[in-house]
Design an enzyme around this catalytic site. Sequence first.
Site, mmCIF file in Angstrom:
data_model
loop_
_atom_site.group_PDB
_atom_site.id
_atom_site.type_symbol
_atom_site.label_atom_id
_atom_site.label_comp_id
_atom_site.label_asym_id
_atom_site.label_seq_id
_atom_site.Cartn_x
_atom_site.Cartn_y
_atom_site.Cartn_z
ATOM 1 N N GLU A 161 12.834 9.349 12.928
ATOM 2 C CA GLU A 161 12.398 8.024 13.347
ATOM 3 C C GLU A 161 13.233 7.016 12.553
ATOM 4 O OE1 GLU A 161 9.767 4.346 12.890
ATOM 5 O OE2 GLU A 161 10.270 5.798 11.342
ATOM 6 N N PHE A 215 -4.038 0.158 12.057
ATOM 7 C CA PHE A 215 -4.934 -0.409 11.046
ATOM 8 C C PHE A 215 -6.411 -0.384 11.444
ATOM 9 C CE2 PHE A 215 -0.809 -2.625 11.030
ATOM 10 C CZ PHE A 215 -0.343 -2.204 9.799
ATOM 11 N N ASP A 227 0.812 -1.217 0.000
ATOM 12 C CA ASP A 227 0.000 0.000 0.000
ATOM 13 C C ASP A 227 0.847 1.269 0.000
ATOM 14 O OD1 ASP A 227 0.972 -0.611 2.530
ATOM 15 O OD2 ASP A 227 -0.753 0.219 3.590
ATOM 16 N N ASP A 279 9.197 10.077 9.269
ATOM 17 C CA ASP A 279 9.080 8.621 9.212
ATOM 18 C C ASP A 279 10.181 8.042 8.323
ATOM 19 O OD1 ASP A 279 7.307 6.266 9.867
ATOM 20 O OD2 ASP A 279 7.289 6.127 7.677
ATOM 21 N N ASN A 280 10.931 7.086 8.869
ATOM 22 C CA ASN A 280 11.952 6.356 8.109
ATOM 23 C C ASN A 280 12.875 7.263 7.289
ATOM 24 O OD1 ASN A 280 11.307 3.713 8.906
ATOM 25 N ND2 ASN A 280 9.671 3.593 7.413
#
Length: 700
Positions: A449, A561, A385, A420-421
């Site tokens: 992160e 989720f 996704d 993020d990442n």
Amino acid sequence: MTDVDVTETTSTAPAATAAASTPAPAATTGSGLGARIGRIPVTKVSPVLEGGAYAAKAAVGEEFEIRATVFREGHDAVNASVIVTNPSGVETEVRMEPTTPLGFDWWHAYVSLGTEGAWTFRVEGWSDPWETWVHNAEIKIPAGIDVALMITEGTALFHGAAQRARQAGDHDTAAVLGGAADGLAAPQQVEDRLHVALAPDVRDAMHHYGPREHVSPTPDYPVFVDRQRALFSSWYEFFPRSEGAHRDENGEWVSGTFDTAQTRLEAAAAMGFDVVYLPPIHPIGTSFRKGKNNTLQAGPGDPGSPWAIGNVTGGHDAIHPDLGDFDAFDRFVARAGELGLEIALDLALNASPDHPWVKEHPEWFSHRADGSIAYAENPPKKYQDIYNFNFDADRDGIRAAWLEVVRLWMSHGVRIFRVDNPHTKPVEFWAWLFAEVRKTDPDVLFLAEAFTKPAMMHALGKVGFHQGYTYFTWRNEKWELEEYLTELTTETDSFFRPNFFVNTPDILPTFLQWGGNTAFTIRAVLAATLSPTWGVYAGFELFENEVLARGREEYLNSEKFEYRPRDWAAAEESGENLNLLLGRLNQIRREHPALQQLRDLTFHHAPHSSVIVYSKRSGDDVVITVCNLDPTSVAESEIVLDMEALGLAPGEIFLVHDEITGQSWRWGQRAFVRLTFDDPAHVLTVVRQGDSPHRSRVTP
């Protein structure tokens, strides 16, 4: 003390006024090693990152150490100073002091920079005729060697210093120096004359106006001074969509909104947190949407992972319509400000297959050999996704797009981003982005992160990330905590600011899975007292620890989720939560400057293998933490304190006050502790004579 941008302190003396510096000669130029060494060699300067390519980190008011090795040939004395230059170009001198072990020619100074922005510093080594004369005079004159010559030389040094004082308009000091010259030449016992010439006020005057020869400067090295929140902050993370989420009369989920989530802002503020971090708030893709517990098939009511960003309603520049619109977001940010909170927004540089950019700029993404766009993978994990960007494709276009995204959210009151990442994107991109943002908005902060290899984590810190996630999550034994914190506070402290999150939506540490409620208390105390910045993901205070599967570090029914509305009111009524402890820890942190800094950490001795003892100190403020690292047993242990690190005499008896329980005890260098399941830790303040355990302190 005069209020200046720079304060000078040493390891043994209180802060002293920093004197204005005159411009130093330019550094030696030329080629070859010899050209890089001045007349007085100055080497091993720190903090210097990659030869000065990147700026070392500091925060407003944060004390940090500048070190160098300074020496010369022969036996004449050398001295050293740090010259700091503020963002306006004004230079200030901070005198350095020799530091232990003696004989290694190590010099240092502690500085505290008072304004935000781009600073520089250089170290100047110089030959010191005054200290050379003092050394020789103290040996020769009592022994009757070259007495007349020593007096002649000393008198000349005093007269020269007095002239420099008069030129500076300091006539009182000039008089002191003139008197010393007269006293040294006076017809009296020569030892008495030497005693007068070396009186404290004379030494202080020569400290300021004594001669300097062969001044040898290093290059100017950069230091960027950030606002205090870059160093000291308490983070609370929650999903706005879960706050107020409920099922309607048909059993269908109705998402929470920014307006319903405002009650969680109030709860975070009540617990003393000052930063609220939101996972992505953008539209979520529908292609390959993940279902409950990361399954590949989403049901009709599954909201999907918020990190799968973008659909037909918009991308990173849009808000998920279920949460509200920009007006609702602005109300949310405004309410946070009223409560003393800042909003940190997730910056995830990835896109769902439905993101508008996928159609508008397919060249921005990596393609497989068959022509399809490659989804994200970390084998064996697959993220169907999510698409990653190819930063080597249209570099300028991608850079411009992301800068525009960041500036959009900045315009809506976001001054902190959790990225993020970031380790999966080019480091040079981050260096560019931070430089662009810093040009206009140096107060904007970025948290990395990045749970990855040390080299990458360090590089991200060097190029500008203000904070970074750490390996704290997986450090549970005493030896590994001591080893890791020593690294963070002494080796990487100039470029890597640790943020100790006790849990995240992605990571349910095994320690919390098996340690029961006591484990939650232990990790909260450690995080809040070891690092000036720490964080909690919602649910931690409710002791949530249901794991997806044995051997995994993932939550069962992960909020990534699905909606996870929690019955906060019931938890309050039952008392089955950590709210009071989290609030008390944050209050202690606000009240004690020792817990607001990274570097001054000392580990003390406890023979018990599960008992860790450490202290943090800032001036007269000292906090000692004693913690049992085994949540399954009661620990009893003697502890042995490093009294010098606490600023105490070896045999001194003193009072310690437990800031959690309110108890107080008299301690000496050796003490005894008993740590139970209900009270596995002490957070102790050292109460000095005349102090009260509950005395007020300034809150930054």
